[in-house]
Design a protein around this motif. Structure first.
Motif, PDB file in Angstrom:
ATOM      1  N   LEU A   1       0.825  -1.204   0.000  1.00  0.00           N
ATOM      2  CA  LEU A   1       0.000   0.000   0.000  1.00  0.00           C
ATOM      3  C   LEU A   1       0.858   1.252   0.000  1.00  0.00           C
ATOM      4  CD1 LEU A   1      -2.694  -1.180   2.569  1.00  0.00           C
ATOM      5  CD2 LEU A   1      -2.925  -1.058   0.080  1.00  0.00           C
ATOM      6  N   ASN A   2       1.986   1.201   0.718  1.00  0.00           N
ATOM      7  CA  ASN A   2       2.911   2.337   0.709  1.00  0.00           C
ATOM      8  C   ASN A   2       3.426   2.603  -0.706  1.00  0.00           C
ATOM      9  OD1 ASN A   2       4.780   4.295   2.111  1.00  0.00           O
ATOM     10  ND2 ASN A   2       6.300   2.913   1.230  1.00  0.00           N
ATOM     11  N   ARG A   3       3.784   1.542  -1.418  1.00  0.00           N
ATOM     12  CA  ARG A   3       4.254   1.697  -2.800  1.00  0.00           C
ATOM     13  C   ARG A   3       3.144   2.267  -3.676  1.00  0.00           C
ATOM     14  NH1 ARG A   3       5.874  -1.626  -6.084  1.00  0.00           N
ATOM     15  NH2 ARG A   3       7.858  -0.681  -6.657  1.00  0.00           N
ATOM     16  N   PHE A   4       1.908   1.831  -3.437  1.00  0.00           N
ATOM     17  CA  PHE A   4       0.785   2.323  -4.237  1.00  0.00           C
ATOM     18  C   PHE A   4       0.542   3.810  -3.997  1.00  0.00           C
ATOM     19  CE2 PHE A   4      -3.768   3.400  -4.176  1.00  0.00           C
ATOM     20  CZ  PHE A   4      -4.030   3.330  -5.541  1.00  0.00           C
ATOM     21  N   VAL A   5       0.433   4.228  -2.725  1.00  0.00           N
ATOM     22  CA  VAL A   5       0.093   5.630  -2.457  1.00  0.00           C
ATOM     23  C   VAL A   5       1.222   6.569  -2.855  1.00  0.00           C
ATOM     24  CG1 VAL A   5      -1.532   5.038  -0.628  1.00  0.00           C
ATOM     25  CG2 VAL A   5       0.852   5.578  -0.025  1.00  0.00           C
ATOM     26  N   LYS A   6       2.454   6.045  -2.958  1.00  0.00           N
ATOM     27  CA  LYS A   6       3.581   6.879  -3.391  1.00  0.00           C
ATOM     28  C   LYS A   6       3.849   6.764  -4.887  1.00  0.00           C
ATOM     29  CE  LYS A   6       5.967   7.178   1.031  1.00  0.00           C
ATOM     30  NZ  LYS A   6       7.197   6.918   1.796  1.00  0.00           N
ATOM     31  N   GLY A   7       3.075   5.931  -5.590  1.00  0.00           N
ATOM     32  CA  GLY A   7       3.204   5.845  -7.037  1.00  0.00           C
ATOM     33  C   GLY A   7       4.486   5.198  -7.511  1.00  0.00           C
ATOM     34  N   TYR A   8       5.020   4.237  -6.749  1.00  0.00           N
ATOM     35  CA  TYR A   8       6.218   3.530  -7.195  1.00  0.00           C
ATOM     36  C   TYR A   8       5.891   2.663  -8.421  1.00  0.00           C
ATOM     37  CZ  TYR A   8       8.608   4.779  -2.809  1.00  0.00           C
ATOM     38  OH  TYR A   8       9.197   5.462  -1.777  1.00  0.00           O
ATOM     39  N   PRO A   9       6.888   2.317  -9.233  1.00  0.00           N
ATOM     40  CA  PRO A   9       6.638   1.519 -10.442  1.00  0.00           C
ATOM     41  C   PRO A   9       5.959   0.187 -10.123  1.00  0.00           C
ATOM     42  CG  PRO A   9       8.865   2.431 -10.490  1.00  0.00           C
ATOM     43  CD  PRO A   9       8.317   2.714  -9.124  1.00  0.00           C
ATOM     44  N   ASN A  10       4.990  -0.183 -10.977  1.00  0.00           N
ATOM     45  CA  ASN A  10       4.295  -1.477 -10.876  1.00  0.00           C
ATOM     46  C   ASN A  10       3.684  -1.695  -9.494  1.00  0.00           C
ATOM     47  OD1 ASN A  10       5.232  -2.224 -13.546  1.00  0.00           O
ATOM     48  ND2 ASN A  10       7.238  -2.581 -12.598  1.00  0.00           N
ATOM     49  N   SER A  11       3.063  -0.648  -8.964  1.00  0.00           N
ATOM     50  CA  SER A  11       2.526  -0.733  -7.605  1.00  0.00           C
ATOM     51  C   SER A  11       1.015  -0.936  -7.562  1.00  0.00           C
ATOM     52  CB  SER A  11       2.888   0.538  -6.822  1.00  0.00           C
ATOM     53  OG  SER A  11       2.395   1.700  -7.471  1.00  0.00           O
ATOM     54  N   GLY A  12       0.376  -1.150  -8.704  1.00  0.00           N
ATOM     55  CA  GLY A  12      -1.060  -1.410  -8.720  1.00  0.00           C
ATOM     56  C   GLY A  12      -1.853  -0.301  -9.368  1.00  0.00           C
ATOM     57  N   LYS A  13      -2.975  -0.681  -9.989  1.00  0.00           N
ATOM     58  CA  LYS A  13      -3.813   0.294 -10.692  1.00  0.00           C
ATOM     59  C   LYS A  13      -4.683   1.089  -9.738  1.00  0.00           C
ATOM     60  CE  LYS A  13      -4.082  -2.593 -14.849  1.00  0.00           C
ATOM     61  NZ  LYS A  13      -4.995  -3.374 -15.748  1.00  0.00           N
ATOM     62  N   ASN A  14      -5.148   0.459  -8.677  1.00  0.00           N
ATOM     63  CA  ASN A  14      -5.998   1.144  -7.707  1.00  0.00           C
ATOM     64  C   ASN A  14      -5.886   0.443  -6.358  1.00  0.00           C
ATOM     65  OD1 ASN A  14      -8.088  -1.050  -7.631  1.00  0.00           O
ATOM     66  ND2 ASN A  14      -8.388  -0.414  -9.769  1.00  0.00           N
ATOM     67  N   ALA A  15      -6.432   1.085  -5.338  1.00  0.00           N
ATOM     68  CA  ALA A  15      -6.281   0.561  -3.979  1.00  0.00           C
ATOM     69  C   ALA A  15      -6.970  -0.786  -3.813  1.00  0.00           C
ATOM     70  CB  ALA A  15      -6.842   1.573  -2.981  1.00  0.00           C
ATOM     71  N   ARG A  16      -8.129  -0.957  -4.433  1.00  0.00           N
ATOM     72  CA  ARG A  16      -8.840  -2.225  -4.279  1.00  0.00           C
ATOM     73  C   ARG A  16      -8.035  -3.389  -4.839  1.00  0.00           C
ATOM     74  NH1 ARG A  16     -12.273   1.771  -4.541  1.00  0.00           N
ATOM     75  NH2 ARG A  16     -14.082   1.799  -3.150  1.00  0.00           N
ATOM     76  N   GLU A  17      -7.368  -3.161  -5.968  1.00  0.00           N
ATOM     77  CA  GLU A  17      -6.539  -4.220  -6.541  1.00  0.00           C
ATOM     78  C   GLU A  17      -5.451  -4.650  -5.569  1.00  0.00           C
ATOM     79  OE1 GLU A  17      -3.068  -3.757  -9.559  1.00  0.00           O
ATOM     80  OE2 GLU A  17      -4.873  -4.092 -10.757  1.00  0.00           O
ATOM     81  N   VAL A  18      -4.809  -3.682  -4.930  1.00  0.00           N
ATOM     82  CA  VAL A  18      -3.735  -3.999  -3.987  1.00  0.00           C
ATOM     83  C   VAL A  18      -4.308  -4.667  -2.738  1.00  0.00           C
ATOM     84  CG1 VAL A  18      -1.796  -3.081  -2.669  1.00  0.00           C
ATOM     85  CG2 VAL A  18      -2.410  -2.030  -4.854  1.00  0.00           C
ATOM     86  N   LEU A  19      -5.430  -4.157  -2.247  1.00  0.00           N
ATOM     87  CA  LEU A  19      -6.021  -4.705  -1.027  1.00  0.00           C
ATOM     88  C   LEU A  19      -6.525  -6.132  -1.221  1.00  0.00           C
ATOM     89  CD1 LEU A  19      -7.930  -1.547   0.211  1.00  0.00           C
ATOM     90  CD2 LEU A  19      -6.078  -2.690   1.431  1.00  0.00           C
ATOM     91  N   HIS A  20      -6.899  -6.486  -2.436  1.00  0.00           N
ATOM     92  CA  HIS A  20      -7.366  -7.854  -2.679  1.00  0.00           C
ATOM     93  C   HIS A  20      -6.239  -8.878  -2.476  1.00  0.00           C
ATOM     94  CE1 HIS A  20     -11.563  -7.795  -3.731  1.00  0.00           C
ATOM     95  NE2 HIS A  20     -11.404  -6.782  -4.544  1.00  0.00           N
ATOM     96  N   SER A  21      -4.989  -8.415  -2.435  1.00  0.00           N
ATOM     97  CA  SER A  21      -3.879  -9.346  -2.207  1.00  0.00           C
ATOM     98  C   SER A  21      -3.709  -9.683  -0.731  1.00  0.00           C
ATOM     99  CB  SER A  21      -2.573  -8.757  -2.759  1.00  0.00           C
ATOM    100  OG  SER A  21      -2.148  -7.646  -1.979  1.00  0.00           O
ATOM    101  N   PHE A  22      -4.440  -9.007   0.147  1.00  0.00           N
ATOM    102  CA  PHE A  22      -4.354  -9.304   1.578  1.00  0.00           C
ATOM    103  C   PHE A  22      -5.089 -10.617   1.837  1.00  0.00           C
ATOM    104  CE2 PHE A  22      -3.207  -5.214   3.920  1.00  0.00           C
ATOM    105  CZ  PHE A  22      -2.586  -4.656   2.813  1.00  0.00           C
ATOM    106  N   ASP A  23      -4.360 -11.667   2.214  1.00  0.00           N
ATOM    107  CA  ASP A  23      -5.001 -12.966   2.380  1.00  0.00           C
ATOM    108  C   ASP A  23      -4.826 -13.574   3.765  1.00  0.00           C
ATOM    109  OD1 ASP A  23      -2.329 -13.570   2.259  1.00  0.00           O
ATOM    110  OD2 ASP A  23      -2.447 -14.775   0.433  1.00  0.00           O
ATOM    111  N   ARG A  24      -4.205 -12.849   4.680  1.00  0.00           N
ATOM    112  CA  ARG A  24      -4.093 -13.363   6.058  1.00  0.00           C
ATOM    113  C   ARG A  24      -5.351 -12.977   6.834  1.00  0.00           C
ATOM    114  NH1 ARG A  24      -0.152 -14.542  10.091  1.00  0.00           N
ATOM    115  NH2 ARG A  24       1.597 -14.058   8.738  1.00  0.00           N
TER     116      ARG A  24
END
Length: 444
Positions: A92-115
């Motif tokens: 999420l830190n990489r996403f909100v800072k716009g790092y390369p290949n960090s996800g298209k949107n927050a929901r996409e990144v959050l869907h990877s949370f599986d614990r």
């Protein structure tokens, strides 16, 4: 320092004078403008910790987001650190800072949370705030972008995998050290309980290998595409080191594992302050049991500490502001067992004479209390029950074990009370606008 706080068999009766004191000091809590007294209390403090009375309540996430937004926009806070695993939250830190290949949107990144419990951060409320934070960061130079990080200690295997994924950014001896760590943990099959039992009964330990891994990573150089790559790898190594010890001592019982976890979270927060520079400021989102000063609850009798207490002790009460949350009734997301189904559960009315019941009896309205000057205010400093709901919840037993004896004006600097709350919205579950009010004034 408060003396012994034994578990209450019954709360003190909420007398007329006690209710009058609450009424006298209550402030309205309806919109952003009502937060002004809280920001007056915060002033130039470096650390603001925002709690929650459950891990599954929409309004707690909503008000924390409102407060965080104003702290970021008007007081230049540098990062948010949450009760979550470092590897997942670093995505999420990489996403909100716009790092390369960090996800298209927050929901996409959050869907990877599986614990489990996945809903803790994979929810609509968090997604909306993260989209706002990315929008806030986009026009800023790299060194001014606001970060989002996890504080917790549980991600032993995930942190090892994260280090492996970044080996090309680390020296050769780090790769060799990681191989030894993985080899040591390999017999336990990614199961923390297996390692805990082996280290308890057989005295097997991977401690030496983990310490060598941390030392080798500290000698690395930074990577240009992700300016935090070294810090990320080093923090994952700290997590592995703390998690190895955590699982090694958890079988013993007592306060040691709790204290190790909260000390690790506070140490991580302090490393984040250092990482962001001498003028940095940080926000914490965590459960009330972590951010409310343990010395003013029955945790004191159990020998337990938490990050709210540690922050006050390390940084001073003038630099630390602790904000608790409470509600009288509503609904909540939780499970009835670990790894069980996620359910929307009714949260019953607070038990008589608890803090929540007293606040409701004053008025069935949302309200805020600022405790400056109230630390010795008569009945307000009598300990009484304050509800705490975890990720595992049995509403039918609510009045039996979900209340923490609390001296409220000393445990927190402020309390936000929401009379009737609604359940958090896990990703993929459509929200009913009649049941779950929109608590986020953010554009998508």
């Amino acid at each position: 320092m408060v003396g012994s706080l034994r578990r209450l068999k019954a709360e003190p009766i909420a007398s007329h004078s006690f209710q009058e004191k609450i009424r006298m000091h209550s402030l309205p809590l309806e919109d952003d403008e009502d937060l002004f007294p809280l920001f007056e209390r915060i002033q130039d403090s470096r650390i603001v910790m925002l709690g929650e009375a459950s891990h599954g309540t929409s309004q707690y996430y909503g008000w924390r987001a409102r407060i965080a937004r104003q702290l970021i926009e008007t007081k230049n806070f540098s990062f948010i650190a949450v009760e979550g695993d470092w590897p997942d939250c670093y995505k999420l830190n990489r996403f909100v800072k716009g790092y390369p290949n960090s996800g298209k949107n927050a929901r996409e990144v959050l869907h990877s949370f599986d614990r489990w419990p996945t809903w803790l951060w994979a929810n609509e409320e968090a997604a909306r705030f993260l989209e706002w934070l990315k929008g806030h960061n986009d026009p800023l130079p790299q060194h001014e972008k606001v970060g989002f990080y996890g504080l917790d200690v549980y991600s032993l295997w995930e942190s090892m995998r994260a280090i492996k994924d970044n080996l090309d950014k680390l020296p050769k001896d780090a790769s060799q050290a990681l191989e030894k760590v993985q080899s040591c943990f390999q017999p336990y099959g990614d199961e923390e309980q297996n390692y805990a039992r082996a280290s308890y009964y057989l005295s097997d330990s991977c401690e030496k290998e983990v310490v060598k891994l941390l030392h080798s990573i500290r000698s690395a150089s930074r990577h240009h595409e992700d300016p935090e790559a070294l810090f990320n790898s080093e923090q994952n190594a700290f997590v592995v080191k703390s998690a190895e010890l955590y699982y090694r001592i958890m079988m013993r019982g007592g306060p040691d594992s709790w204290n190790l976890r909260d000390t690790h979270m506070m140490d991580t927060f302090d490393r984040l302050l250092t990482h962001h520079g001498d003028e940095s400021k940080g926000i914490v989102w965590a459960h009330n049991t972590h951010i409310g000063d343990a010395r003013f609850t029955d945790m004191l009798d159990e020998g337990e500490v938490n990050i709210g207490q540690l922050s006050r002790q390390r940084h001073g009460e003038d630099q630390t502001v602790l904000v608790g949350f409470a509600s009288y009734e509503g609904s909540v997301i939780a499970g009835r067992s670990w790894d069980g189904d996620t359910k929307v559960m009714d949260m019953p009315k607070a038990r008589p004479n608890s803090w929540e019941a007293a606040m409701h009896e004053v008025s069935a309205e949302d309200k805020m209390l600022i405790f400056s000057g109230l630390e010795d205010e008569g009945e307000l400093v009598d300990p009484r029950g304050h509800r705490a709901v975890g990720v595992i919840y049995h509403p039918e037993r609510d009045s039996l074990g979900n209340y923490v004896p609390t001296i409220m004006p000393r445990r927190y600097d402020a309390l936000l009370y929401i009379d009737n709350t609604s359940a958090l919205r896990p990703l993929g579950i459509a929200a009913n606008p009649h049941e779950t009010p929109d608590t986020f004034p953010f554009t998508q």
